[in-house]
Design a protein around this motif. Structure first.
Motif, PDB file in Angstrom:
ATOM      1  N   ASP A 236       0.828  -1.198   0.000  1.00 28.08           N
ATOM      2  CA  ASP A 236       0.000   0.000   0.000  1.00 28.08           C
ATOM      3  C   ASP A 236       0.869   1.257   0.000  1.00 28.08           C
ATOM      4  N   GLN A 237       1.918   1.258   0.817  1.00 23.69           N
ATOM      5  CA  GLN A 237       2.825   2.402   0.868  1.00 23.69           C
ATOM      6  C   GLN A 237       3.547   2.576  -0.470  1.00 23.69           C
ATOM      7  N   ALA A 238       3.988   1.481  -1.064  1.00 22.78           N
ATOM      8  CA  ALA A 238       4.656   1.557  -2.366  1.00 22.78           C
ATOM      9  C   ALA A 238       3.709   2.098  -3.433  1.00 22.78           C
ATOM     10  N   TRP A 239       2.441   1.665  -3.353  1.00 22.66           N
ATOM     11  CA  TRP A 239       1.441   2.143  -4.315  1.00 22.66           C
ATOM     12  C   TRP A 239       1.258   3.651  -4.177  1.00 22.66           C
ATOM     13  N   ARG A 240       1.180   4.143  -2.943  1.00 17.36           N
ATOM     14  CA  ARG A 240       1.021   5.586  -2.737  1.00 17.36           C
ATOM     15  C   ARG A 240       2.238   6.353  -3.239  1.00 17.36           C
ATOM     16  N   HIS A 241       3.446   5.828  -2.994  1.00 17.65           N
ATOM     17  CA  HIS A 241       4.662   6.475  -3.511  1.00 17.65           C
ATOM     18  C   HIS A 241       4.661   6.489  -5.040  1.00 17.65           C
ATOM     19  N   LEU A 242       4.231   5.397  -5.629  1.00 18.02           N
ATOM     20  CA  LEU A 242       4.177   5.317  -7.087  1.00 18.02           C
ATOM     21  C   LEU A 242       3.199   6.343  -7.648  1.00 18.02           C
TER      22      LEU A 242
ATOM     23  N   THR B 299       2.280   9.147  -6.293  1.00 18.66           N
ATOM     24  CA  THR B 299       2.875  10.472  -6.102  1.00 18.66           C
ATOM     25  C   THR B 299       3.959  10.732  -7.147  1.00 18.66           C
ATOM     26  N   ALA B 300       4.810   9.740  -7.401  1.00 12.54           N
ATOM     27  CA  ALA B 300       5.888   9.899  -8.381  1.00 12.54           C
ATOM     28  C   ALA B 300       5.334  10.096  -9.789  1.00 12.54           C
TER      29      ALA B 300
ATOM     30  N   SER C 278       3.824  13.638 -10.004  1.00 10.86           N
ATOM     31  CA  SER C 278       4.835  14.689 -10.113  1.00 10.86           C
ATOM     32  C   SER C 278       5.577  14.595 -11.452  1.00 10.86           C
TER      33      SER C 278
END
Length: 134
Positions: free
Chosen positions: A18-24, A26-27, A30
Motif C-alpha cells: 500500500d505504501q509503495a502504491w502511494r509512492h508510485l 505520487t511519483a 509529479s
C-alpha cells in the motif's frame, strides 16, 4: 477510526504494498506535472525544432517504406523498375548540351569564313631595302 483499525490489522506485506502504491502514484503525478511543464516550455521555445524533427521523422519513415518495398520485391525475385524520370531528364540535358555545342561550332565556323574573305594587296614601296621588292 474504523478504517485506521482495519489498516493496522493488515499484514506487513500488505502495508508495504500500500505504501509503495502511494509512492508510485505520487511519483507518477509529479512526473506528469514535470513532463507537462517541460512540454509547454519546449512548445514555446522550440516549435521550429519540433517541425524540423517532424519533417525528418516523416522523411525517414518514407525512406523506410521505400526500402522495405524494395526488399520485398527483391525477395520475390522482381527486378526494380527503370528510373524513367532520370533517363528522360538525362536525355533532355544531353540534347541541350548537344544543341549548345552545335551552335557554338557553327558560330566558330562563321568566323573562319570571314578570315578567308580578307584580300592581301602587294604594294611597291619606293625606298624599300634591296631584294624585297622584286
Amino acid at each position: 477510526m474504523f478504517a485506521t483499525n482495519l489498516l493496522d490489522r493488515r499484514s506487513k506485506p500488505e502495508r508495504v504494498a500500500d505504501q509503495a502504491w502511494r509512492h508510485l502514484l505520487t511519483a507518477v503525478s509529479s512526473a506528469g506535472d514535470s513532463v507537462r511543464d517541460t512540454a509547454r516550455s519546449a512548445r514555446r521555445s522550440g516549435s521550429g525544432i519540433a517541425d524540423d524533427a517532424g519533417d525528418l521523422v516523416g522523411s525517414a519513415a518514407d525512406e523506410a517504406r521505400r526500402r522495405a518495398a524494395r526488399a520485398v520485391d527483391a525477395l520475390a525475385g522482381r527486378r526494380p523498375a527503370l528510373p524513367w524520370t532520370l533517363l528522360i531528364g538525362a536525355a533532355l540535358v544531353g540534347a541541350a548540351v548537344g544543341w549548345a555545342a552545335g551552335t557554338a561550332a557553327r558560330a566558330a565556323g562563321s568566323h573562319d569564313r570571314a578570315a578567308d574573305d580578307i584580300e592581301f594587296v602587294d604594294v611597291d614601296r619606293p625606298n624599300s631595302p634591296v631584294g624585297l621588292d622584286g
